[in-house]
Write a protein that holds these residues in place. Structure first.
Motif, PDB file in Angstrom:
ATOM      1  N   ALA A  39       0.661  -1.275  -0.076  1.00  0.00           N
ATOM      2  CA  ALA A  39       0.043   0.037   0.229  1.00  0.00           C
ATOM      3  C   ALA A  39       1.260   1.539   0.034  1.00  0.00           C
ATOM      4  N   PHE A  40       1.781   1.396   0.612  1.00  0.00           N
ATOM      5  CA  PHE A  40       2.993   2.456   0.840  1.00  0.00           C
ATOM      6  C   PHE A  40       4.143   1.848  -0.368  1.00  0.00           C
ATOM      7  N   GLU A  41       4.197   1.496  -1.520  1.00  0.00           N
ATOM      8  CA  GLU A  41       5.498   0.751  -2.053  1.00  0.00           C
ATOM      9  C   GLU A  41       5.016   2.778  -2.864  1.00  0.00           C
ATOM     10  N   ALA A  42       4.503   3.350  -3.567  1.00  0.00           N
ATOM     11  CA  ALA A  42       4.530   3.993  -4.071  1.00  0.00           C
ATOM     12  C   ALA A  42       5.008   5.471  -3.096  1.00  0.00           C
ATOM     13  N   VAL A  43       4.334   5.268  -2.156  1.00  0.00           N
ATOM     14  CA  VAL A  43       5.262   6.529  -1.378  1.00  0.00           C
ATOM     15  C   VAL A  43       6.802   6.420  -0.617  1.00  0.00           C
ATOM     16  N   MET A  44       6.914   5.434  -0.802  1.00  0.00           N
ATOM     17  CA  MET A  44       8.421   5.046  -0.201  1.00  0.00           C
ATOM     18  C   MET A  44       9.280   5.290  -1.736  1.00  0.00           C
ATOM     19  N   SER A  45       8.686   5.177  -2.342  1.00  0.00           N
ATOM     20  CA  SER A  45       9.861   5.482  -3.615  1.00  0.00           C
ATOM     21  C   SER A  45       9.852   7.306  -3.953  1.00  0.00           C
TER      22      SER A  45
ATOM     23  N   LEU B  91      10.314   9.071  -1.488  1.00  0.00           N
ATOM     24  CA  LEU B  91      10.759   9.126  -0.993  1.00  0.00           C
ATOM     25  C   LEU B  91      12.453   8.844  -0.319  1.00  0.00           C
ATOM     26  N   CYS B  92      12.857   8.097  -1.110  1.00  0.00           N
ATOM     27  CA  CYS B  92      13.651   6.794  -0.695  1.00  0.00           C
ATOM     28  C   CYS B  92      14.952   7.561  -0.741  1.00  0.00           C
ATOM     29  N   ASN B  93      15.243   8.626  -2.103  1.00  0.00           N
ATOM     30  CA  ASN B  93      16.351   9.570  -1.990  1.00  0.00           C
ATOM     31  C   ASN B  93      16.572  10.711  -0.953  1.00  0.00           C
ATOM     32  N   ASP B  94      15.848  10.413   0.336  1.00  0.00           N
ATOM     33  CA  ASP B  94      15.371  11.963   1.126  1.00  0.00           C
ATOM     34  C   ASP B  94      15.987  10.953   2.120  1.00  0.00           C
ATOM     35  N   PHE B  95      15.000  10.290   3.098  1.00  0.00           N
ATOM     36  CA  PHE B  95      15.037   9.055   4.218  1.00  0.00           C
ATOM     37  C   PHE B  95      15.280   7.810   3.826  1.00  0.00           C
ATOM     38  N   HIS B  96      14.949   7.140   5.054  1.00  0.00           N
ATOM     39  CA  HIS B  96      15.693   5.434   4.846  1.00  0.00           C
ATOM     40  C   HIS B  96      13.864   5.171   4.886  1.00  0.00           C
ATOM     41  N   VAL B  97      13.384   4.551   4.279  1.00  0.00           N
ATOM     42  CA  VAL B  97      11.934   4.324   4.045  1.00  0.00           C
ATOM     43  C   VAL B  97      12.082   2.546   4.162  1.00  0.00           C
ATOM     44  N   ILE B  98      11.339   1.786   5.431  1.00  0.00           N
ATOM     45  CA  ILE B  98      10.716   0.774   5.840  1.00  0.00           C
ATOM     46  C   ILE B  98       9.504   0.758   5.762  1.00  0.00           C
ATOM     47  N   ALA B  99       9.280  -0.660   5.460  1.00  0.00           N
ATOM     48  CA  ALA B  99       7.399  -0.808   6.150  1.00  0.00           C
ATOM     49  C   ALA B  99       7.490  -2.654   6.799  1.00  0.00           C
ATOM     50  N   MET B 100       6.486  -2.870   6.541  1.00  0.00           N
ATOM     51  CA  MET B 100       6.213  -4.459   6.747  1.00  0.00           C
ATOM     52  C   MET B 100       4.752  -5.018   6.880  1.00  0.00           C
ATOM     53  N   ASP B 101       5.037  -5.544   6.202  1.00  0.00           N
ATOM     54  CA  ASP B 101       4.219  -7.032   6.368  1.00  0.00           C
ATOM     55  C   ASP B 101       3.628  -6.661   8.172  1.00  0.00           C
ATOM     56  N   LEU B 102       2.097  -6.325   7.896  1.00  0.00           N
ATOM     57  CA  LEU B 102       1.324  -6.978   9.948  1.00  0.00           C
ATOM     58  C   LEU B 102       1.893  -7.956  10.231  1.00  0.00           C
ATOM     59  N   PRO B 103       1.908  -8.456  11.930  1.00  0.00           N
ATOM     60  CA  PRO B 103       1.845 -10.422  11.896  1.00  0.00           C
ATOM     61  C   PRO B 103       0.526 -10.626  11.744  1.00  0.00           C
ATOM     62  N   GLY B 104       0.970 -11.290  10.990  1.00  0.00           N
ATOM     63  CA  GLY B 104      -0.145 -12.534  10.292  1.00  0.00           C
ATOM     64  C   GLY B 104      -0.239 -12.308   9.114  1.00  0.00           C
ATOM     65  N   ILE B 105       0.278 -11.162   8.318  1.00  0.00           N
ATOM     66  CA  ILE B 105      -0.536 -11.593   6.800  1.00  0.00           C
ATOM     67  C   ILE B 105       0.272 -10.749   6.501  1.00  0.00           C
ATOM     68  N   GLY B 106       0.542 -11.540   4.938  1.00  0.00           N
ATOM     69  CA  GLY B 106       1.327 -11.822   3.581  1.00  0.00           C
ATOM     70  C   GLY B 106       2.573 -12.754   4.235  1.00  0.00           C
ATOM     71  N   LYS B 107       3.573 -12.067   4.479  1.00  0.00           N
ATOM     72  CA  LYS B 107       5.323 -13.059   4.504  1.00  0.00           C
ATOM     73  C   LYS B 107       5.258 -12.779   6.058  1.00  0.00           C
ATOM     74  N   SER B 108       4.602 -12.270   6.648  1.00  0.00           N
ATOM     75  CA  SER B 108       4.663 -12.108   8.368  1.00  0.00           C
ATOM     76  C   SER B 108       3.881 -13.825   9.182  1.00  0.00           C
ATOM     77  N   GLY B 109       4.584 -13.759  10.578  1.00  0.00           N
ATOM     78  CA  GLY B 109       4.281 -14.949  11.054  1.00  0.00           C
ATOM     79  C   GLY B 109       3.113 -14.487  11.749  1.00  0.00           C
ATOM     80  N   LYS B 110       2.264 -15.119  12.056  1.00  0.00           N
ATOM     81  CA  LYS B 110       0.811 -14.769  12.671  1.00  0.00           C
ATOM     82  C   LYS B 110       1.790 -14.752  14.028  1.00  0.00           C
ATOM     83  N   ILE B 111       0.872 -13.902  15.269  1.00  0.00           N
ATOM     84  CA  ILE B 111       1.184 -13.638  16.829  1.00  0.00           C
ATOM     85  C   ILE B 111      -0.403 -14.481  17.683  1.00  0.00           C
TER      86      ILE B 111
END
Length: 295
Positions: free
Chosen positions: A50-56, A58-78
């Motif tokens: 959802a934030f991929e275009a926003v991260m693109s 901003l990436c020239n000026d900042f360190h941009v990071i995102a994650m799949d929230l726990p349980g979603i996509g490639k992140s394990g469930k909690i």
């Protein structure tokens, strides 16, 4: 640069699996690690993309990071999907990455998690951005819950039934939200919609998405407990112009809950999914906020 045709310069994204308290979490980053970090938290029914275009943007000026929230996509469930618990895993990722100058940016459920982080770990963040969401237990939450347009809060809260009805029909069900609460549904591409549906394909992931709503009652209790905590961290609240509700009501609620340094901006022409609907505008607001005098 025109967000409608996604002509932003593509970023080189680094994907990694980090382990926090025994849970694998899918973390994505780009940009300059020597610069301040913007850490993005998505909402329902999306994943980090959802934030991929926003991260693109901003990436020239900042360190941009995102994650799949726990349980979603490639992140394990909690074990629990209450927002305070999820905020603890976000903190675990921040610690694992060894970053200190961090601004959390949360959209939808991600905004609830950002609020929970502010209250659970007071004044640790450099800044925070909460986007297009009401916070359980924080005004105008009672009006939000009573709004018939927010029918899905009650539906998702029913045990088991949403999973039974939506399983195998994720794309169809999710499309309803993109098409009705976005002001510019065409900005959410078919490829993005497919990716979001894929992120909730497993039974665990779909269950997790609905559990975010089933824990609202616990979130309300947690937020009432922490209401008196005075948070000095600068907070920006962004709300789409076409979203239901008046900006000032949300700002008043945040201030009453202890966010003493909060400001708000309307995102012109946008509905609920601002990172995709109004990418350029969101990038501009974030750049301006990040370059303001720090606390």
């Amino acid at each position: 640069m025109n967000s409608s045709d996604n002509t932003m310069n593509p970023a080189v994204f680094l994907h990694r699996q980090l382990t926090v308290d025994g849970v694998f979490l899918h973390v994505i980053s780009a940009g300059r690690p020597d610069k301040p970090a913007l850490f993005f938290l998505h909402g329902f029914p999306e994943n980090w993309q959802a934030f991929e275009a926003v991260m693109s943007g901003l990436c020239n000026d900042f360190h941009v990071i995102a994650m799949d929230l726990p349980g979603i996509g490639k992140s394990g469930k909690i074990a629990s999907s209450d927002k305070r618990t999820i905020a603890g895993y976000v903190k675990g990722v921040i610690n694992a990455l060894e970053i200190t100058d961090v601004t959390l940016v949360g959209q939808d459920v991600g905004g609830m998690i950002t609020y929970a982080y502010l209250k659970s770990f007071p004044n640790e963040l450099s800044k925070a951005v909460i986007m297009n969401v009401g916070i359980p237990g924080v005004d105008p939450w009672p009006q939000i819950k009573q709004n018939p347009r927010i029918w899905h809060f009650q539906f998702h809260n029913i045990p088991d039934l949403p999973e039974a009805l939506v399983s195998g029909k994720q794309r169809t069900y999710f499309d309803y939200f993109y098409n009705t609460i976005a002001a510019k549904p065409d900005r959410i591409s078919d490829n993005a919609r497919d990716a979001f549906a894929e992120a909730y394909t497993s039974a665990d992931a779909l269950h997790t998405g609905f559990e975010w709503y089933r824990t609202f009652e616990q979130d309300e209790k947690d937020n009432v407990i922490t209401r008196e905590n005075q948070i000095q961290t600068p907070v920006l609240y962004l709300r789409g112009e076409k979203e239901y509700g008046k900006l000032d009501l949300y700002l008043d609620g945040f201030r009453a809950s202890g966010l003493v340094n909060v400001q708000g901006q309307i995102i012109p022409g946008s509905g609920h999914y601002a990172p995709e609907e109004a990418t350029d505008e969101v990038v501009t607001f974030l750049k301006e906020f990040m370059t303001e005098t720090k606390k």
